[in-house]
Design a protein around this motif. Structure first.
Motif, PDB file in Angstrom:
ATOM      1  N   GLU A  30      13.770 -44.382 -48.063  1.00  0.00           N
ATOM      2  CA  GLU A  30      12.795 -45.438 -47.791  1.00  0.00           C
ATOM      3  C   GLU A  30      12.181 -45.904 -49.104  1.00  0.00           C
ATOM      4  O   GLU A  30      11.654 -45.109 -49.877  1.00  0.00           O
ATOM      5  N   ASP A  96      15.345 -50.931 -45.273  1.00  0.00           N
ATOM      6  CA  ASP A  96      14.570 -49.679 -45.240  1.00  0.00           C
ATOM      7  C   ASP A  96      13.375 -49.747 -46.179  1.00  0.00           C
ATOM      8  O   ASP A  96      12.957 -48.731 -46.752  1.00  0.00           O
ATOM      9  N   VAL A  98       9.324 -50.731 -47.013  1.00  0.00           N
ATOM     10  CA  VAL A  98       7.967 -50.940 -46.515  1.00  0.00           C
ATOM     11  C   VAL A  98       7.244 -51.800 -47.551  1.00  0.00           C
ATOM     12  O   VAL A  98       7.132 -51.415 -48.713  1.00  0.00           O
ATOM     13  N   ARG A 149      11.449 -52.644 -42.752  1.00  0.00           N
ATOM     14  CA  ARG A 149      11.036 -51.613 -41.808  1.00  0.00           C
ATOM     15  C   ARG A 149       9.603 -51.831 -41.352  1.00  0.00           C
ATOM     16  O   ARG A 149       9.263 -51.643 -40.178  1.00  0.00           O
ATOM     17  N   GLY A 182       6.459 -55.941 -36.103  1.00  0.00           N
ATOM     18  CA  GLY A 182       6.661 -55.247 -37.373  1.00  0.00           C
ATOM     19  C   GLY A 182       5.620 -55.549 -38.414  1.00  0.00           C
ATOM     20  O   GLY A 182       5.784 -55.154 -39.573  1.00  0.00           O
ATOM     21  N   SER A 249       7.735 -48.905 -35.534  1.00  0.00           N
ATOM     22  CA  SER A 249       8.381 -47.807 -36.256  1.00  0.00           C
ATOM     23  C   SER A 249       7.331 -46.821 -36.748  1.00  0.00           C
ATOM     24  O   SER A 249       6.195 -47.190 -37.050  1.00  0.00           O
TER      25      SER A 249
END
Length: 906
Positions: A30, A96, A98, A149, A182, A249
């Motif tokens: 990540e 992946d 953030v 993500r 999201g 998530s």
């Protein structure tokens, strides 16, 4: 058949090889990226905390594994480029990733959109907002369209705005938004409300956000729920943060280890608490439960359960602001004339009344609805009359003395636990002199049971990420880390392992640590976004007033604390530019550096601590032989000569008076000209260069033999080492280990002494002129400050008068509205009474007419009946008379009829 089984076996074996390989088993890492902006140095009204807040949030995100870029005090063009660069970076980072954006400063809402105000904005009227400010949705939309993500956008900008004081008014605070899937959106104050400016060094919102991130194991929603409780508590209910999330998530900033203390409230207890209704709690717990849920229904449930409690008034204002914000959001999303007419029907003098009229003008619609207009039914009920007075305030803040609120209760531990002791009062960060660079706070260690998740890709060259359980303190020549389990301090040496606490350092280690500390100190700073870094590169190098121009790594510290600057390259030598903290824009001076106190101009000198000046600790160093003859130790005076020439003569027990002057050089970055082997603090001989006036001639650190350490001599003397220090004089100053004083002696030639004295005299003249100029500048600033204070007081008085006038106008408007409503109600009552009277009269007339008609019908029927009776009687009488006459006539013989004989002739 055999070939079929062979193919199956080969396929199974190949599948096991692929699925069993480390590459197939390894999950994708990540990646975490963040953009942090802190705008404080506004022309119209500077702010206190946003730059420090941005530095604190950036450092916290670095500790949790974010690759952070950030800047402070950016203009409109720079802010737009920084946001665009970050969106492009997120798009190229992969699914992946953030992505987090944090912006502190001034924010505005205009016609349903939120705007970030850059420091150079000149917004005098409402129509200047979309031109001078940066619309946030222009960058959130492409960020939402990027497959990531998780996305988080935190806006710490709902403040009392000094902009758009003329023209049509703006609604206060920020506009409510509906996040896309999201996305998490967080505001420092609820939509339509503002947060009062704090005294610093950090704002309540940023400090609480950093605290909750460091808690570990909390989801983003849990972080913002606890953040809301903490801010409402420490601010005394002055403002209440808001957030909306559609994040599905799982995500945590830090993971809690197995040996971590258990949470105050388990998730099971939390679920049971949320399942209860508001009226099942006691009144104080019910207030905090409604605050924890932060929904319109939850606040209304509290009012239904406790309508007469003193806390009900505070909750009623929250309900009024939230109901109006939701109504306006639904109106703006519809964006039709009937929707804006419906809003104006509910809130004719509400916060967004002028926004609704502006939108009607854009849609070329009439201001008043037609007679056939039917009001739109929203998904929230219309406001009761007692709520209108709250949303009609020009600026809605929960600490307004007009509301006369009772203080809110303190939350119990199962709503939010007490803050960590070392995170209650945070020390202000050191001052910052470079343009756009964020302040670097003293890093407070993260709890030992919290670590970034193992699946997070470590950010490149991040000292904070590698020392999250240590205190990291930086000064000009050292970077100190204190482990939370001990009280020792160590000097970080990037060239090798950290030396053990309490052990003496060799001369080479001191030089390497000093140079390496500059590298580490530079890595502690948050990197600038690419567009801002390019803009900074073309700006003059900044520093303290009167300090030599320096770029690169910090200079070394020589005997008695005298700074030994390194020689810059010939092309880099120029007259120092005016520092950014002394610059002015028009009549508004730039605010000083962020910290506890503004920096002292170098031209006036900066006194070192008394313990740093110890002439008795000097160690005599005889000249040593080198390949070109005897080498001399480093010149330690304020104006050393370049080259390998002998320095001026010095006494072995005391330095010359010129060398004992206060250090006027502020360490700054210089180019990487460190030579020699790793771990040895030598510099090459600079090229012949001309120095600008008022610029200190840089010193060249020459070599000396290994001195004595205590009663022993160093085992391996080196021609390229800086004289070491005695262990007995290593003493931390304010918790930061300093490089001790070292002194050396060397005979010097008469010519060199004369040249040094001439340079020293020139330097003293330049310093004296700089002091005079600094005094004049200080006097000018004082006059400007006095004028600004007077202007500010006048503006405040004007604003207060305007506020009172607006308040009186609002009261007058409300009184007139009430009178109009009373008159309308009376007129309607009279109309209804008249209509009722008329209806009754009509009913009576109809009844009377019906009775008359009935009478006439009865009379006609009676007459008809009488006539019929008379006719019948007449007929009966006539029949009787005829019968009677027939009876009186004699019977005549009948003839001529069938069966009778014929009648005889007459």
């Amino acid at each position: 058949m055999k070939n079929t089984w062979l193919y199956r076996f080969a396929f199974v074996a190949l599948s096991l090889m692929v699925l069993g390989s480390p590459l197939a088993r390894a999950a994708p890492m990540e990646r975490r990226i963040a953009l942090v902006i802190g705008n404080a140095n506004y022309q119209s009204k500077p702010l206190v905390t946003p730059a420090n807040d941005a530095g604190l949030i950036a450092q916290t995100l670095q500790a949790s594994g974010f690759d952070v870029v950030g800047a402070r005090d950016v203009d409109a063009d720079t802010l737009r480029h920084a946001l665009r660069d970050f969106v492009d970076k997120a798009a190229s980072s992969g699914p992946d990733t953030v992505a987090l954006i944090y912006i502190a400063g001034y924010g505005l809402q205009y016609e349903g959109e939120n705007y970030i105000v850059p420091v150079d904005a000149r917004i005098e009227r409402d129509i200047d907002v979309p031109i001078q400010a940066v619309r946030l949705s222009d960058y959130i939309r492409p960020l939402n369209a990027t497959p990531l993500r998780l996305r988080m956008v935190v806006i710490d900008a709902a403040r009392d705005s000094p902009f758009a004081k003329s023209g049509q008014p703006l609604a206060s605070g920020l506009a409510l938004v509906d996040p896309e899937p999201g996305l998490l959106v967080g505001f420092n104050a609820a939509p339509g409300t503002i947060a009062p400016e704090g005294a610093g060094p950090y704002g309540h919102y940023a400090q609480a956000l950093a605290e909750m991130i460091r808690e570990g194991g909390l989801s983003p929603t849990e972080i913002f729920d606890r953040l809301r409780q903490r801010v409402a508590d420490v601010s005394g209910g002055a403002f209440i943060p808001w957030n909306a999330s559609r994040v599905e998530s799982s995500f945590v900033f830090f993971e809690r280890a197995a040996d971590a203390p258990p949470p105050a409230v388990s998730r099971r207890d939390l679920e049971i608490r949320h399942a209860k209704s508001i009226r099942e709690f006691e009144v104080e717990d019910a207030y905090h439960e409604a605050l924890d849920r932060d929904t319109l229904d939850g606040y209304i449930d509290f009012l239904d359960a406790y309508p007469r409690h003193p806390l009900a008034k505070r909750v009623r204002v929250i309900v009024a602001a939230r109901r109006e914000a939701i109504t306006w959001r639904r109106t703006y999303r519809a964006d039709t004339p009937p929707a804006y007419w419906s809003y104006l029907d509910r809130y004719p003098t509400g916060p967004h009344a002028w926004d609704a009229r502006r939108r009607l003008r854009h849609l070329a619609a009439e201001m008043e609805p037609p007679a056939s207009f039917v009001t739109i039914e929203y998904d929230v009920p219309p406001p009761p009359r007692e709520e209108i007075v709250f949303v009609e305030r020009p600026v809605l803040v929960f600490s307004d003395p007009y509301f006369d609120f009772a203080p809110p209760p303190r939350p119990r531990i199962y709503f939010v636990s007490a803050p960590p002791p070392d995170f209650i009062v945070l020390e202000a960060p050191p001052p910052v002199f470079d343009a756009f660079v964020l302040p670097v706070p003293v890093f407070v260690p993260v709890a030992r049971w919290c670590d970034p998740p193992r699946y997070v890709e470590p950010p490149p060259q991040n000292v904070i990420f590698n020392n999250i359980h240590n205190t990291v303190v930086v000064n000009s020549t050292t970077v100190n880390t204190t482990n939370i389990t001990t009280t020792s301090q160590t000097v970080v040496n990037p060239a090798g392992p950290n030396p053990n606490p309490g052990t003496s350092l060799t001369a080479g280690q001191i030089g390497a640590a000093a140079v390496g500390a500059g590298v580490v100190a530079a890595s502690l700073k948050v990197a600038l976004p690419p567009a801002i870094a390019k803009k900074q590169a073309v700006l003059p190098t900044q520093g303290t007033p009167g300090a030599p121009l320096t770029v690169g790594a910090p200079a070394l510290v020589g005997p008695n604390g005298i700074t030994i600057p390194l020689a810059p390259p010939k092309a880099a030598i120029s007259t120092p530019a005016a520092p950014i903290q002394n610059a002015t824009r028009g009549s508004q001076p730039v605010a000083p550096a962020y910290g506890k106190s503004p920096p002292v101009p170098a031209a006036l000198g900066s006194a070192r601590p008394p313990e740093a000046v110890k002439p008795s600790s000097a160690v005599a160093a005889p000249p040593s032989k080198g390949p070109l003859g005897p080498k001399q130790p480093a010149v330690t005076g304020p104006n050393p000569m370049p080259g390998n020439a002998p320095a001026q003569a010095q006494n072995k027990t005391a330095l010359p008076a010129t060398a004992q002057q206060p250090n006027t050089h502020t360490p700054g970055p210089v180019p990487a000209v460190i030579g020699g082997q790793s771990g040895q603090g030598t510099v090459p001989k600079p090229a012949d260069a001309k120095f600008a006036p008022n610029q200190q001639v840089p010193a060249i650190a020459t070599t000396a033999p290994a001195p004595r350490i205590g009663n022993k001599r160093a085992s391996k003397p080196s021609d390229t080492t800086v004289p070491p220090t005695l262990p007995s004089v290593i003493a931390p100053v304010h918790g930061v280990a300093k490089v001790p004083d070292v002194a050396g002696t060397n005979p010097a030639s008469k010519a060199v002494q004369d040249r040094a004295k001439a340079n020293q005299d020139a330097h003293q003249d330049a310093q004296r002129k700089a002091q005079q100029q600094a005094a004049q500048e200080s006097q000018r600033r004082a006059q400007q400050q006095a004028a600004q204070n007077a202007q500010r007081r006048a503006q405040q008085a004007a604003q207060e008068a305007q506020r009172k006038a607006q308040q009186q106008a609002a009261q007058e408007t409300q009184r007139r509205a009430q009178q109009q409503a009373s008159q309308d109600a009376q007129r309607k009552a009279q109309q209804q009474a008249a209509q009722e009277t008329q209806r009754r009269a009509q009913q009576q007339d109809a009844q009377r007419k019906a009775e008359q008609q009935a009478g006439q019908d009865a009379q006609r029927r009676a007459q008809q009946q009488a006539a019929q009776d008379a006719q019948r009687k007449a007929q009966q009488l006539a029949a009787q008379e005829q019968q009677k006459r027939k009876a009186q006539q004699p019977e005549q013989k009948k003839c001529g009829q069938p069966g009778l004989p014929a009648c005889p002739p007459n």
